[in-house]
Motif scaffolding. Structure first.
Motif, mmCIF file in Angstrom:
data_model
loop_
_atom_site.group_PDB
_atom_site.id
_atom_site.type_symbol
_atom_site.label_atom_id
_atom_site.label_comp_id
_atom_site.label_asym_id
_atom_site.label_seq_id
_atom_site.Cartn_x
_atom_site.Cartn_y
_atom_site.Cartn_z
ATOM 1 N N LYS A 1 21.133 -12.894 14.350
ATOM 2 C CA LYS A 1 20.048 -12.557 13.514
ATOM 3 C C LYS A 1 18.663 -13.015 13.960
ATOM 4 C CE LYS A 1 19.191 -12.534 8.522
ATOM 5 N NZ LYS A 1 19.522 -13.096 7.126
ATOM 6 N N LEU A 2 17.598 -12.246 13.719
ATOM 7 C CA LEU A 2 16.350 -12.989 13.797
ATOM 8 C C LEU A 2 15.897 -13.557 12.643
ATOM 9 C CD1 LEU A 2 13.654 -13.333 15.765
ATOM 10 C CD2 LEU A 2 12.955 -11.333 14.490
ATOM 11 N N VAL A 3 15.832 -15.097 12.898
ATOM 12 C CA VAL A 3 15.386 -15.931 11.427
ATOM 13 C C VAL A 3 14.156 -15.904 11.220
ATOM 14 C CG1 VAL A 3 15.736 -18.225 10.528
ATOM 15 C CG2 VAL A 3 17.352 -17.237 12.055
ATOM 16 N N LYS A 4 13.165 -16.115 12.386
ATOM 17 C CA LYS A 4 11.943 -16.356 12.221
ATOM 18 C C LYS A 4 11.298 -15.892 13.451
ATOM 19 C CE LYS A 4 8.180 -19.376 10.276
ATOM 20 N NZ LYS A 4 8.167 -20.824 9.613
ATOM 21 N N THR A 5 9.910 -15.322 13.289
ATOM 22 C CA THR A 5 9.223 -14.925 14.231
ATOM 23 C C THR A 5 7.751 -15.310 13.986
ATOM 24 O OG1 THR A 5 8.272 -13.415 16.198
ATOM 25 C CG2 THR A 5 8.824 -12.607 13.965
ATOM 26 N N GLY A 6 6.959 -16.146 14.890
ATOM 27 C CA GLY A 6 5.635 -16.214 14.517
ATOM 28 C C GLY A 6 4.716 -17.153 15.614
ATOM 29 N N LYS A 7 3.664 -17.336 15.239
ATOM 30 C CA LYS A 7 2.928 -18.073 16.225
ATOM 31 C C LYS A 7 3.070 -19.653 15.861
ATOM 32 C CE LYS A 7 -0.951 -15.063 17.272
ATOM 33 N NZ LYS A 7 -2.452 -14.752 17.020
ATOM 34 N N VAL A 8 3.340 -20.543 17.055
ATOM 35 C CA VAL A 8 3.258 -21.897 16.732
ATOM 36 C C VAL A 8 2.090 -22.489 16.370
ATOM 37 C CG1 VAL A 8 4.942 -21.990 18.792
ATOM 38 C CG2 VAL A 8 2.647 -22.275 19.409
ATOM 39 N N ASN A 9 2.195 -23.426 15.577
ATOM 40 C CA ASN A 9 0.911 -24.305 15.114
ATOM 41 C C ASN A 9 0.244 -24.991 16.391
ATOM 42 O OD1 ASN A 9 2.400 -26.856 15.851
ATOM 43 N ND2 ASN A 9 3.259 -26.847 13.846
ATOM 44 N N SER A 10 -0.971 -25.739 15.714
ATOM 45 C CA SER A 10 -1.760 -26.239 16.982
ATOM 46 C C SER A 10 -0.690 -27.324 17.669
ATOM 47 C CB SER A 10 -2.919 -27.021 16.152
ATOM 48 O OG SER A 10 -2.384 -27.883 15.213
ATOM 49 N N HIS A 11 0.131 -27.941 17.381
ATOM 50 C CA HIS A 11 0.957 -28.865 17.948
ATOM 51 C C HIS A 11 2.189 -28.029 18.983
ATOM 52 C CE1 HIS A 11 -0.829 -31.973 15.972
ATOM 53 N NE2 HIS A 11 -0.522 -31.497 14.735
ATOM 54 N N GLY A 12 2.106 -26.740 19.099
ATOM 55 C CA GLY A 12 2.968 -25.951 19.788
ATOM 56 C C GLY A 12 4.361 -25.794 19.213
ATOM 57 N N ASN A 13 4.467 -26.105 17.781
ATOM 58 C CA ASN A 13 5.826 -25.963 17.042
ATOM 59 C C ASN A 13 6.135 -24.804 16.106
ATOM 60 O OD1 ASN A 13 6.331 -28.429 18.421
ATOM 61 N ND2 ASN A 13 5.349 -29.794 16.672
ATOM 62 N N LEU A 14 7.101 -24.397 16.157
ATOM 63 C CA LEU A 14 7.493 -23.272 15.014
ATOM 64 C C LEU A 14 8.924 -23.793 14.448
ATOM 65 C CD1 LEU A 14 6.689 -20.398 13.566
ATOM 66 C CD2 LEU A 14 8.388 -19.577 15.542
ATOM 67 N N SER A 15 9.117 -23.704 13.270
ATOM 68 C CA SER A 15 10.386 -24.041 12.577
ATOM 69 C C SER A 15 10.889 -23.118 11.719
ATOM 70 C CB SER A 15 9.988 -25.494 11.706
ATOM 71 O OG SER A 15 9.579 -26.517 12.383
ATOM 72 N N ALA A 16 12.247 -23.156 11.725
ATOM 73 C CA ALA A 16 12.975 -21.997 10.955
ATOM 74 C C ALA A 16 14.290 -22.715 10.319
ATOM 75 C CB ALA A 16 13.437 -21.181 11.726
ATOM 76 N N THR A 17 14.470 -22.612 9.204
ATOM 77 C CA THR A 17 15.676 -22.990 8.526
ATOM 78 C C THR A 17 17.098 -22.175 8.613
ATOM 79 O OG1 THR A 17 14.185 -24.034 6.799
ATOM 80 C CG2 THR A 17 16.575 -23.819 6.289
ATOM 81 N N VAL A 18 18.036 -22.694 8.896
ATOM 82 C CA VAL A 18 19.402 -22.170 9.166
ATOM 83 C C VAL A 18 20.508 -22.569 8.311
ATOM 84 C CG1 VAL A 18 21.211 -21.377 10.937
ATOM 85 C CG2 VAL A 18 18.836 -21.512 11.553
ATOM 86 N N ASP A 19 21.019 -21.728 7.365
ATOM 87 C CA ASP A 19 22.171 -22.236 6.570
ATOM 88 C C ASP A 19 23.267 -22.392 7.220
ATOM 89 O OD1 ASP A 19 23.795 -22.843 4.429
ATOM 90 O OD2 ASP A 19 23.729 -20.649 3.678
#
Length: 645
Positions: free
Chosen positions: A482-500
């Motif tokens: 399953k795709l949890v999240k898609t998006g542009k990374v922040n200015s630090h190059g990071n992207l976070s997603a929460t998994v149960d």
């Protein structure tokens, strides 16, 4: 308007011939396509812009447009062996040998106008219209003849419109017939007997046929006859699709040939459409190189006919055990071959060379140009590059410096000219891209059931694309990735997603790449325990012994221990039991018990029957041993039991 006929033996030979290519692919016939099972003649009506095809086994005639789409059909005709049209195109004639009839139909409506009885046990077989009459052949393989139907005579009148014995003792077999609109009143006759290749040309413009030329048939001129066509503009016939035989002074002699084929149809302007195995080749008169070649697929073309205006050839192309009518357009346009050869791989921003060749059987004009289009990640709809001049030998080359990496496609196109159709070709180059850094945390971590865990992907340097996808793939085949999240990374190059975290889970971070940096993905596998608890019943009190709280039972009471564990199909809990003596806990026994669909498992522990016994139990999920491997091994809390008097 031309009419023609072919022999059944030759049709079967072509039907079962081998083939390797498929260019005019029939595909799956749609409801709107004209389709027949057993071809029984084909004719094209220029006045109505219709194509008629007989279906022998179905006993029907289908009518189609010039594009091959079905517009009408009629059944109950009989086992149709051939079709012909009147000179004005208003009446369609069908030979029905099983009923011994010639059936006349209104070409515009397919309504039956009349059924003419042919009083013979063998025929009619082949038909052609000339000299104001419908001519037909009949007879067996040794003794055949010609008959005619005079549509000007009233079928109910005193004179029978059907006349037999029109060419007695001169035709062996059920002869093939052909006419030519530029030679009114002329009928070609080709015999199909087993021991002859006899043929004749008759003048049928008068009351009775007059012989113009005859070949007695000793196999020195033709190797049997499976097809015969009159050639416009001269006293010649085309036999078996390739041999040209001239007739003069009452006899025949060889006059040249086309490359080997099985049968053909000749257009009003002399163009030859020849069936040769799995191909249909179009020749200009008296030439040996085809102007156009169509590949019709394995099994060979069932039959074919020219449009009266020579604008196209109608071919019955094999498809799934049947034949689909296809319009082969542009028959006079030579089809060039255009090849494109590019390097299989190349570095980005470095010059590469693409080569190719434009060739045709009909010479191309001098100095022709080809158009070039480059398609890549930066130009997904294609970017036109400068046109390239083709050399005298047909070769061409050009250089380009690809600005984007990934798959780069070079398409080269020739627009065509007055004598050539368009042509195109393409080739792909794998253009290198730099590698970027991509990481994902939490790999190998273990979490309690249901913990919400934040996974963070870190993306390094890229060109334009700063988007990352984070996917979660729980262990077990019942839950998809399953795709949890898609998006542009922040200015630090990071992207976070929460998994149960309810199961062991593989989390994947995906960077799809851009014009300068290659795609990349990384995985992090995190683990989840099950949720497990045990309730104790049938005790009479609880109380501490030392540092532990015990459930107190009378020595003859059986404790009931009910475990609740996260359910999964086929899952079992391991029941561990320890006994305390001599100051130490000793392992007693371990046994697996299945969970109900509610996730519960109740176990009755037999009472020891004596006082002073201390015991403890726990429920355990063991990865790989508890019936599945979707969670990590989890130990439940110990439950302490004491048996008193």
């Amino acid at each position: 308007m031309r009419t023609r006929s072919i022999s059944t033996a030759t049709a079967l030979a072509v039907l079962f011939s081998s083939a390797a290519l498929s260019v005019v692919a029939a595909g799956t016939a749609s409801a709107a396509s004209a389709t027949v099972t057993s071809p029984g003649g084909i004719v094209a009506d220029g006045a109505l812009q219709r194509v008629f095809v007989g279906d022998s086994s179905a006993g029907r005639i289908v009518a189609a447009t010039y594009s091959g789409s079905l517009v009408d059909s009629v059944s109950g005709i009989g086992q149709i062996s051939d079709l012909a049209l009147s000179e004005d195109g208003a009446t369609l004639y069908a030979a029905a040998p099983d009923l011994h009839e010639i059936v006349a139909l209104d070409a515009a409506t397919l309504d039956v106008k009349h059924r003419y009885t042919v009083s013979t046990t063998t025929g009619p077989r082949h038909v052609a219209f000339a000299g104001g009459k419908l001519w037909f052949s009949y007879g067996d393989q040794w003794d055949g003849d010609l008959g005619s139907v005079d549509p000007a005579l009233d079928p109910a009148g005193e004179t029978d419109p059907v006349a037999l014995g029109q060419y007695s003792n001169k035709v062996w077999g059920q002869a093939l017939l052909d006419t030519d609109p530029s030679q009114p009143g002329v009928l070609a006759v080709g015999e199909t007997g087993l021991s002859t290749d006899s043929m004749a040309v008759l003048d049928v413009s008068g009351a009775t046929p007059q012989q113009v030329a005859l070949y007695g048939g000793d196999y020195t001129l033709n190797s049997g006859i499976g097809d015969i066509d009159l050639i416009p503009g001269g006293k010649q016939v085309l036999v078996n699709g390739h041999d040209r035989d001239a007739y003069a002074d009452g006899t025949f002699k060889a006059a040249g040939s086309y490359p080997a084929g099985q049968r053909a149809d000749v257009a009003a302007d002399g163009l030859i459409a020849q069936i040769a195995g799995d191909k249909v080749a179009v020749y200009k008169p008296n030439t040996t190189q085809p102007v156009r070649t169509y590949t019709t697929g394995s099994g060979g073309t069932g039959d074919l006919a020219w449009a009266p205006d020579s604008s196209r050839v109608f071919a019955l192309v094999p498809s799934g055990g049947a034949y689909v009518l296809k319009a082969l357009t542009g028959p006079t346009l030579n089809a060039p071959t255009l090849t494109v050869s590019a390097p299989s791989s190349a570095p980005r921003s470095k010059q590469l060379t693409v080569k190719g060749k434009l060739s045709a059987t009909v010479p191309l004009p001098a100095g022709v140009k080809v158009q070039v289009t480059r398609t890549d990640m930066e130009s997904p709809d294609g970017r036109a590059l400068p046109s390239v001049t083709v050399k005298a030998d047909g070769t061409y080359s050009f250089t380009d410096t690809p600005p984007a990496g990934g798959t780069v496609t070079y398409k080269v196109s020739y627009a065509g000219d007055a004598e050539h159709s368009s042509a195109s070709g393409s080739d792909k180059v794998a253009v290198s891209r730099a590698s970027t850094a991509l990481s994902l945390n939490k790999n190998g971590n273990l979490y309690n059931y249901g913990t919400d865990v934040s996974f963070t992907a870190h993306l390094g340097t890229t060109y334009k694309n700063r988007t990352v996808e984070i996917w979660a793939d729980p262990f077990g085949g019942d839950k998809p990735k399953k795709l949890v999240k898609t998006g542009k990374v922040n200015s630090h190059g990071n992207l976070s997603a929460t998994v149960d975290m309810t199961r062991d889970t593989t989390v994947t971070a995906v960077f799809k790449g851009d014009a300068r940096y290659a795609p990349k993905s990384v995985k992090s596998t995190a683990y989840a325990r099950v949720k497990v608890s045990t309730s104790v019943s049938r005790h009479y009190k609880t109380g501490k012994i030392g540092s532990h709280s015990y459930y107190w039972f009378h020595k003859s009471t059986d404790p009931l221990l009910t475990t609740t564990m996260t359910y999964y199909p086929g899952r079992q809990q391991r029941f561990d039991l320890d006994v305390y003596y001599n100051g130490t806990w000793h392992s007693g026994d371990s046994e697996y018990f299945g969970l109900g669909t509610n996730g519960k498992s109740a176990v009755r522990l037999e009472a020891p029957g004596q006082a002073g016994i201390k015991a403890r139990m726990r429920s355990v999920y063991v990865n790989g041993s508890s019936g599945d491997s979707v969670n990590s091994t989890t130990y439940g809390a110990w439950k302490y039991l004491y048996f008193s008097n």
